[in-house]
Write a protein that holds these residues in place. Structure first.
Motif, short mmCIF file in Angstrom:
data_model
loop_
_atom_site.label_atom_id
_atom_site.label_comp_id
_atom_site.label_asym_id
_atom_site.label_seq_id
_atom_site.Cartn_x
_atom_site.Cartn_y
_atom_site.Cartn_z
N LEU A 1 0.79 -1.14 -0.23
CA LEU A 1 -0.01 0.03 0.10
C LEU A 1 0.91 1.13 -0.02
N LEU A 2 2.00 1.38 0.84
CA LEU A 2 2.82 2.34 0.92
C LEU A 2 3.49 2.69 -0.66
N ALA A 3 3.50 1.66 -1.40
CA ALA A 3 4.40 1.91 -2.60
C ALA A 3 3.37 2.77 -3.60
N MET A 4 2.20 2.98 -3.04
CA MET A 4 1.19 3.74 -3.93
C MET A 4 0.99 5.26 -3.39
N PRO A 5 1.44 6.45 -4.07
CA PRO A 5 1.49 7.62 -3.55
C PRO A 5 0.26 8.06 -2.83
N ALA A 6 -0.87 7.76 -3.33
CA ALA A 6 -1.93 7.96 -2.52
C ALA A 6 -2.03 7.74 -1.28
N PHE A 7 -1.40 6.61 -1.02
CA PHE A 7 -1.29 6.01 0.29
C PHE A 7 -0.03 6.89 1.20
N ALA A 8 1.05 6.67 0.60
CA ALA A 8 2.05 7.17 1.19
C ALA A 8 2.14 9.03 1.57
N ASP A 9 1.45 9.50 0.54
CA ASP A 9 1.61 10.98 0.91
C ASP A 9 0.33 11.18 2.01
N SER A 10 -0.49 10.29 2.47
CA SER A 10 -1.35 10.59 3.48
C SER A 10 -0.57 10.49 4.86
N VAL A 11 0.74 10.06 4.98
CA VAL A 11 1.20 9.87 6.01
C VAL A 11 2.26 10.84 6.62
N ARG A 12 1.99 11.41 7.58
CA ARG A 12 3.00 12.59 8.28
C ARG A 12 3.28 11.89 9.57
N ALA A 13 4.47 11.25 9.72
CA ALA A 13 4.89 10.48 10.82
C ALA A 13 4.91 11.72 11.97
N GLU A 14 5.53 12.65 11.89
CA GLU A 14 5.65 13.58 12.87
C GLU A 14 4.35 14.26 13.48
N HIS A 15 3.42 14.35 12.61
CA HIS A 15 2.01 14.69 12.87
C HIS A 15 1.16 13.58 13.86
N ILE A 16 1.49 12.39 13.44
CA ILE A 16 0.95 11.24 14.10
C ILE A 16 1.58 11.36 15.47
N LYS A 17 2.72 11.35 15.76
CA LYS A 17 3.38 11.21 17.09
C LYS A 17 3.06 12.40 17.74
N ALA A 18 3.08 13.47 17.20
CA ALA A 18 2.73 14.88 17.69
C ALA A 18 1.53 14.92 18.54
N GLY A 19 0.55 14.43 17.56
CA GLY A 19 -0.66 14.45 17.93
C GLY A 19 -1.35 13.57 19.01
N TYR A 20 -0.80 12.37 18.75
CA TYR A 20 -1.05 11.44 19.86
C TYR A 20 -0.62 11.30 21.09
N TYR A 21 0.92 12.01 21.22
CA TYR A 21 1.46 11.97 22.33
C TYR A 21 1.15 13.37 23.02
N SER A 22 0.14 14.09 22.43
CA SER A 22 -0.16 15.38 23.05
C SER A 22 -1.38 15.10 23.93
N ILE A 23 -1.80 13.78 23.98
CA ILE A 23 -3.15 13.54 24.69
C ILE A 23 -2.72 13.44 25.95
N ARG A 24 -2.79 14.45 26.84
CA ARG A 24 -2.36 14.69 28.37
C ARG A 24 -3.06 13.64 29.21
N ALA A 25 -4.22 12.99 28.93
CA ALA A 25 -4.67 12.09 29.90
C ALA A 25 -3.90 10.98 29.78
N LEU A 26 -3.08 10.63 28.59
CA LEU A 26 -2.43 9.24 28.43
C LEU A 26 -1.05 9.78 28.51
N ASN A 27 -0.52 10.77 28.25
CA ASN A 27 0.99 11.23 28.40
C ASN A 27 1.03 12.60 28.81
N PRO A 28 0.99 12.60 30.27
CA PRO A 28 0.93 13.92 31.02
C PRO A 28 2.04 14.79 30.71
N SER A 29 3.11 14.17 30.57
CA SER A 29 4.63 15.18 30.29
C SER A 29 4.49 15.86 29.03
#
Ligand SMILES: N[C@@H](CCC(=O)N[C@@H](CS)C(=O)NCC(=O)O)C(=O)O
Length: 310
Positions: free
Chosen positions: A270-298
């Motif tokens: 799937l990642l070999a297809m640009p439509a899939f690969a271009d939807s992925v921003r690993a930095e956004h995924i990590k920054a977003g999920y790990y900003s959930i204070r209830a799960l990651n207070p620091s």
């Protein structure tokens, strides 16, 4: 969230839960279609509609992938919110390569909801399909938006792929239901469980779903039939977040993804297809999920994992 058009609450990442501590997702509020499918006259036009998304969000990324697969980038503009939820929900900050809202001049996503309905009650979620002509929300349910992109834009599509072919529809719906309950939403039920029993039950379902996918993919390229369908988009958006966020933050760590070799090969396909690969921003995924204070207070965002498929 909004109550009667007023922003009333500091953001609570733990949404509603039932009496057993299980996370419950709210239902979406705007459910219109476009073109011949529209009962209220949302016409099929290039340049009229805007898709608001967050790259952290698996539901929003479904719609982004469908947009690209259908070749509709020329007809529908995309605007991206900051992946870190604020006290006022999703914000347009221009940081991390995201957008300011040059369409509506909003600072927060909830402003679009109250513009569409001044008395709106509900969470101001992404994705949102916005109509510039009427200044309102057409639809805020990703499953509907994928259908709209698949079939409501007629001759505007530059790729004729059908993500929901009639002959496979029953199998697609059955696979989607299973994936939603046990995998797409299952990871959230594990991550946001407020009791051990609710977590234990959810995490088991997540890994049962991975085993099921691995079996399906033993002799097949795609999850349903012999072509790419909407079901593959649904599987992908959760798979690509699995090691970046769900394995650690949501405690979905019974086994690594590499324990499912057919799933891994499928993810790479799937990642070999640009439509899939271009939807992925690993930095956004990590920054977003790990900003959930209830799960990651620091609020600390982990350095890894280093993934050879990204
Ligand atoms: N039913 C919606 C769910 C969308 C959804 O839950 N989006 C999350 C981000 S992944 C959101 O916007 N959450 C903000 C909030 O709940 O306040 C869909 O599939 O489109």
């Amino acid at each position: 969230m909004l109550v009667n058009g007023q922003w009333v609450e500091k953001w609570q990442p733990v949404q509603a839960s039932d009496d057993k501590g299980r996370f419950i997702r709210q239902t979406s509020g705007f459910r219109h279609r476009i073109g011949a499918e529209s009962a209220v006259g949302f016409a099929t036009e290039a340049g009229r509609y805007v898709l608001y998304v967050a790259y952290i969000c698996p539901w929003a990324c479904r719609t982004l992938i469908a947009l690209r697969l259908k070749g509709l980038e020329h007809a529908i503009e995309v605007r991206v919110v900051d992946p870190r939820l604020t006290d006022q929900g999703w914000a347009f900050t221009g940081e991390l390569g995201t957008d300011l809202d040059d369409i509506n001049g909003a600072r927060y996503m909830h402003e679009l909801y109250t513009r569409a309905d001044p008395a709106y009650t509900g969470r101001a979620t992404v994705p949102v399909l916005w109509d510039r002509a009427r200044g309102t929300i057409v639809n805020n349910e990703s499953a509907d938006i994928v259908q709209i992109l698949n079939s409501d834009f007629g001759a505007l599509v530059r790729n004729t792929i059908d993500l929901r072919p009639a002959a496979l529809l029953d199998a697609i719906e059955a696979a989607n239901a299973r994936l939603y309950a046990d995998f797409n939403n299952g990871v959230y039920q594990a991550g946001f469980a407020t009791t051990q029993a609710a977590y234990d039950e959810a995490v088991q379902r997540v890994f049962d779903a991975l085993a099921w996918m691995d079996g399906q993919l033993a002799n097949a390229q795609w999850l349903v039939g012999d072509q790419l369908t909407e079901t593959d988009i649904r599987a992908f958006v959760t798979l690509i977040r699995f090691e970046l966020a769900y394995y650690g933050l949501f405690k979905c760590n019974l086994r690594p993804l590499s324990a499912y070799p057919n799933v891994m090969a499928y993810l790479r396909r799937l990642l070999a297809m640009p439509a899939f690969a271009d939807s992925v921003r690993a930095e956004h995924i990590k920054a977003g999920y790990y900003s959930i204070r209830a799960l990651n207070p620091s609020g600390i965002v982990p350095a890894g994992p280093a993934l050879d498929y990204l």
